[in-house]
Write a protein that holds these residues in place. Structure first.
Motif, short mmCIF file in Angstrom:
data_model
loop_
_atom_site.label_atom_id
_atom_site.label_comp_id
_atom_site.label_asym_id
_atom_site.label_seq_id
_atom_site.Cartn_x
_atom_site.Cartn_y
_atom_site.Cartn_z
N VAL A 36 0.84 -1.20 0.00
CA VAL A 36 0.00 0.00 0.00
C VAL A 36 0.88 1.25 0.00
CG1 VAL A 36 -1.66 1.33 1.37
CG2 VAL A 36 -2.02 -1.11 1.01
N GLU A 37 1.93 1.22 0.80
CA GLU A 37 2.85 2.38 0.84
C GLU A 37 3.51 2.59 -0.52
OE1 GLU A 37 6.89 3.78 3.15
OE2 GLU A 37 5.51 2.42 4.17
N ALA A 38 3.93 1.50 -1.17
CA ALA A 38 4.55 1.61 -2.49
C ALA A 38 3.56 2.15 -3.51
CB ALA A 38 5.09 0.25 -2.92
N LEU A 39 2.31 1.68 -3.45
CA LEU A 39 1.28 2.20 -4.36
C LEU A 39 1.05 3.69 -4.14
CD1 LEU A 39 -1.64 -0.39 -4.59
CD2 LEU A 39 -0.45 0.69 -6.49
N ILE A 43 1.60 6.39 -7.09
CA ILE A 43 0.52 7.27 -7.54
C ILE A 43 0.96 8.73 -7.43
CG2 ILE A 43 -1.82 8.11 -6.98
CD1 ILE A 43 -2.45 5.15 -6.24
N TYR A 44 1.65 9.05 -6.36
CA TYR A 44 2.15 10.41 -6.19
C TYR A 44 3.10 10.77 -7.34
CZ TYR A 44 4.76 14.36 -4.34
OH TYR A 44 5.37 15.58 -4.19
N GLY A 58 -5.03 1.98 -17.19
CA GLY A 58 -4.07 1.47 -16.22
C GLY A 58 -3.96 2.33 -14.97
N VAL A 59 -3.77 3.63 -15.13
CA VAL A 59 -3.62 4.51 -13.98
C VAL A 59 -4.89 4.50 -13.14
CG1 VAL A 59 -3.25 6.89 -13.24
CG2 VAL A 59 -1.93 5.97 -15.14
N THR A 65 -7.53 0.55 -7.04
CA THR A 65 -7.04 -0.54 -6.20
C THR A 65 -6.45 0.02 -4.91
OG1 THR A 65 -6.58 -1.91 -8.13
CG2 THR A 65 -5.42 -2.48 -6.08
N PHE A 66 -5.69 1.07 -5.03
CA PHE A 66 -5.10 1.71 -3.85
C PHE A 66 -6.19 2.18 -2.89
CE2 PHE A 66 -3.60 5.72 -1.88
CZ PHE A 66 -2.66 5.16 -1.02
#
Length: 71
Positions: A36-39, A43-44, A58-59, A65-66
């Motif tokens: 979750v942290e990586a996502l 995203i940022y 895709g984005v 999902t996040f």
């Protein structure tokens, strides 16, 4: 083997299994938190625009999902 012996065996088995399950759950929760942290960071960095979100490509799927994982 009496019912009491079987019940005792089951309790003994549970005493062995439950801590292992707890450890496995904790390990999976830690991995999920890392994902979750990586996502969040991804995203940022991607900085999706409104157009990206409207395309539902895709984005969009990554952002949705996040959002679901953060709940």
């Amino acid at each position: 083997m009496t019912k009491r012996d079987r019940d005792g065996d089951i309790v003994d088995d549970l005493r062995l299994v439950v801590p292992a399950l707890r450890n496995r759950i904790e390990a999976l929760e830690a991995k999920l938190a890392m994902a979750v942290e990586a996502l969040d960071e991804a995203i940022y960095m991607i900085a999706p625009s409104e157009a990206d979100m409207e395309k539902k490509a895709g984005v969009y799927r990554i952002v949705k999902t996040f959002e679901e994982l953060r709940k």
